[in-house]
Design a protein around this motif. Structure first.
Motif, PDB file in Angstrom:
ATOM      1  N   ARG A  27      34.377  49.021  48.509  1.00 38.52           N
ATOM      2  CA  ARG A  27      34.522  50.217  47.651  1.00 38.52           C
ATOM      3  C   ARG A  27      35.754  51.048  48.006  1.00 38.52           C
ATOM      4  O   ARG A  27      36.381  51.627  47.128  1.00 38.52           O
ATOM      5  CB  ARG A  27      33.290  51.112  47.787  1.00 38.52           C
ATOM      6  CG  ARG A  27      32.196  50.782  46.862  1.00 38.52           C
ATOM      7  CD  ARG A  27      31.180  51.927  46.797  1.00 38.52           C
ATOM      8  NE  ARG A  27      30.067  51.492  46.003  1.00 38.52           N
ATOM      9  CZ  ARG A  27      28.841  51.312  46.465  1.00 38.52           C
ATOM     10  NH1 ARG A  27      28.563  51.553  47.725  1.00 38.52           N
ATOM     11  NH2 ARG A  27      27.883  50.912  45.667  1.00 38.52           N
ATOM     12  N   THR A  28      36.060  51.144  49.294  1.00 37.52           N
ATOM     13  CA  THR A  28      37.147  52.027  49.715  1.00 37.52           C
ATOM     14  C   THR A  28      38.508  51.331  49.810  1.00 37.52           C
ATOM     15  O   THR A  28      39.520  52.004  50.019  1.00 37.52           O
ATOM     16  CB  THR A  28      36.824  52.690  51.073  1.00 37.52           C
ATOM     17  OG1 THR A  28      36.646  51.673  52.061  1.00 37.52           O
ATOM     18  CG2 THR A  28      35.566  53.547  50.970  1.00 37.52           C
ATOM     19  N   ALA A  29      38.537  50.028  49.657  1.00 40.56           N
ATOM     20  CA  ALA A  29      39.805  49.293  49.731  1.00 40.56           C
ATOM     21  C   ALA A  29      40.694  49.648  48.540  1.00 40.56           C
ATOM     22  O   ALA A  29      40.206  49.927  47.436  1.00 40.56           O
ATOM     23  CB  ALA A  29      39.547  47.789  49.744  1.00 40.56           C
ATOM     24  N   ASP A  30      41.991  49.621  48.778  1.00 38.82           N
ATOM     25  CA  ASP A  30      42.937  49.843  47.688  1.00 38.82           C
ATOM     26  C   ASP A  30      42.938  48.686  46.699  1.00 38.82           C
ATOM     27  O   ASP A  30      43.196  48.874  45.512  1.00 38.82           O
ATOM     28  CB  ASP A  30      44.350  50.036  48.247  1.00 38.82           C
ATOM     29  CG  ASP A  30      44.453  51.269  49.127  1.00 38.82           C
ATOM     30  OD1 ASP A  30      44.108  52.369  48.652  1.00 38.82           O
ATOM     31  OD2 ASP A  30      44.863  51.126  50.294  1.00 38.82           O
ATOM     32  N   HIS A  31      42.670  47.482  47.204  1.00 37.18           N
ATOM     33  CA  HIS A  31      42.659  46.286  46.363  1.00 37.18           C
ATOM     34  C   HIS A  31      41.727  45.259  47.000  1.00 37.18           C
ATOM     35  O   HIS A  31      41.651  45.176  48.226  1.00 37.18           O
ATOM     36  CB  HIS A  31      44.073  45.692  46.237  1.00 37.18           C
ATOM     37  CG  HIS A  31      44.229  44.763  45.080  1.00 37.18           C
ATOM     38  ND1 HIS A  31      44.735  45.174  43.878  1.00 37.18           N
ATOM     39  CD2 HIS A  31      43.915  43.455  44.937  1.00 37.18           C
ATOM     40  CE1 HIS A  31      44.750  44.147  43.035  1.00 37.18           C
ATOM     41  NE2 HIS A  31      44.254  43.091  43.669  1.00 37.18           N
ATOM     42  N   VAL A  32      41.041  44.487  46.158  1.00 39.24           N
ATOM     43  CA  VAL A  32      40.159  43.421  46.632  1.00 39.24           C
ATOM     44  C   VAL A  32      40.630  42.106  46.024  1.00 39.24           C
ATOM     45  O   VAL A  32      40.925  42.030  44.825  1.00 39.24           O
ATOM     46  CB  VAL A  32      38.684  43.689  46.249  1.00 39.24           C
ATOM     47  CG1 VAL A  32      37.791  42.527  46.662  1.00 39.24           C
ATOM     48  CG2 VAL A  32      38.195  44.993  46.878  1.00 39.24           C
ATOM     49  N   ILE A  33      40.703  41.076  46.870  1.00 40.35           N
ATOM     50  CA  ILE A  33      41.025  39.722  46.422  1.00 40.35           C
ATOM     51  C   ILE A  33      39.796  38.870  46.674  1.00 40.35           C
ATOM     52  O   ILE A  33      39.246  38.859  47.779  1.00 40.35           O
ATOM     53  CB  ILE A  33      42.238  39.151  47.184  1.00 40.35           C
ATOM     54  CG1 ILE A  33      43.497  39.954  46.845  1.00 40.35           C
ATOM     55  CG2 ILE A  33      42.415  37.663  46.880  1.00 40.35           C
ATOM     56  CD1 ILE A  33      44.731  39.554  47.640  1.00 40.35           C
ATOM     57  N   HIS A  34      39.339  38.145  45.639  1.00 43.77           N
ATOM     58  CA  HIS A  34      38.170  37.255  45.755  1.00 43.77           C
ATOM     59  C   HIS A  34      38.627  35.832  45.463  1.00 43.77           C
ATOM     60  O   HIS A  34      39.241  35.571  44.434  1.00 43.77           O
ATOM     61  CB  HIS A  34      37.072  37.677  44.775  1.00 43.77           C
ATOM     62  CG  HIS A  34      35.735  37.067  45.063  1.00 43.77           C
ATOM     63  ND1 HIS A  34      35.502  35.706  45.002  1.00 43.77           N
ATOM     64  CD2 HIS A  34      34.560  37.638  45.418  1.00 43.77           C
ATOM     65  CE1 HIS A  34      34.236  35.467  45.308  1.00 43.77           C
ATOM     66  NE2 HIS A  34      33.649  36.636  45.564  1.00 43.77           N
ATOM     67  N   THR A  35      38.292  34.902  46.367  1.00 42.55           N
ATOM     68  CA  THR A  35      38.760  33.515  46.276  1.00 42.55           C
ATOM     69  C   THR A  35      37.858  32.598  45.462  1.00 42.55           C
ATOM     70  O   THR A  35      38.046  31.389  45.469  1.00 42.55           O
ATOM     71  CB  THR A  35      38.926  32.908  47.683  1.00 42.55           C
ATOM     72  OG1 THR A  35      37.641  32.846  48.313  1.00 42.55           O
ATOM     73  CG2 THR A  35      39.903  33.701  48.518  1.00 42.55           C
ATOM     74  N   GLY A  36      36.899  33.158  44.741  1.00 43.80           N
ATOM     75  CA  GLY A  36      36.075  32.338  43.861  1.00 43.80           C
ATOM     76  C   GLY A  36      34.750  31.928  44.461  1.00 43.80           C
ATOM     77  O   GLY A  36      34.441  32.236  45.608  1.00 43.80           O
TER      78      GLY A  36
END
Length: 164
Positions: A27-36
């Motif tokens: 929630r607090t991250a500036d950006h989230v990357i999800h690898t699938g």
């Protein structure tokens, strides 16, 4: 800027949800990357609701959700090339490094991939590859993990977070 790298959620087939101790960080991250390998449209919707900004790709078990197989995003002066890494464990680094080289706009792009459920921070044939493991600890992982990365005119810090 802080980004969170997650992947291989497998919700609901293998695990019921992302661990609470990771939810706040997402929630607090500036950006989230999800690898699938979200596993369901509901898991993707949950990730979209939690993340202020989300870059995501589909995994080998994801239903049709309109996600690309490869995505690129620039964060804090670092280009990230995201892919799932689908295929056998043998040759995983080669596959991911090839995808990064084929899709990167810069020679210093960082690859982010999943699929193996194993935390990885390695350099392969000149390409740095990060794998955050499984955010839920889904089998074959033995614990829930994710990565946080600090980017500010370059990749400053990579930290593995493990469910307590």
């Amino acid at each position: 800027m802080e980004a969170v790298l997650i992947g291989d959620s497998h919700v609901p087939s293998r695990e019921p949800h992302i661990p609470d101790e990771f939810v706040d960080k997402i929630r607090t991250a500036d950006h989230v990357i999800h690898t699938g390998d979200f596993d369901s449209k509901g898991a993707l919707a949950d990730a979209q609701d939690l993340a202020s900004e989300l870059t995501a790709v589909h995994g080998n078990i994801d239903p049709q959700m309109g996600l690309p197989s490869v995505a690129t995003v620039e964060l804090g002066g670092v280009e990230f090339v995201v892919t799932h890494g689908t295929g056998s464990r043998r040759g995983w680094e080669d596959r991911v490094a090839t995808v990064v080289r084929d899709h990167a706009r810069t020679e210093t792009a960082v690859g982010v991939a999943g699929h193996t459920h194993e935390v990885t921070d390695t350099e392969h044939e000149g390409v740095r590859i990060l794998n955050p493991g499984s955010v839920t600890g889904a089998n074959p992982a033995n614990k829930a993990t994710m990565m946080t990365v600090v980017v500010d005119d370059g990749l400053r810090d990579v930290t593995v977070q493990t469910r307590v």
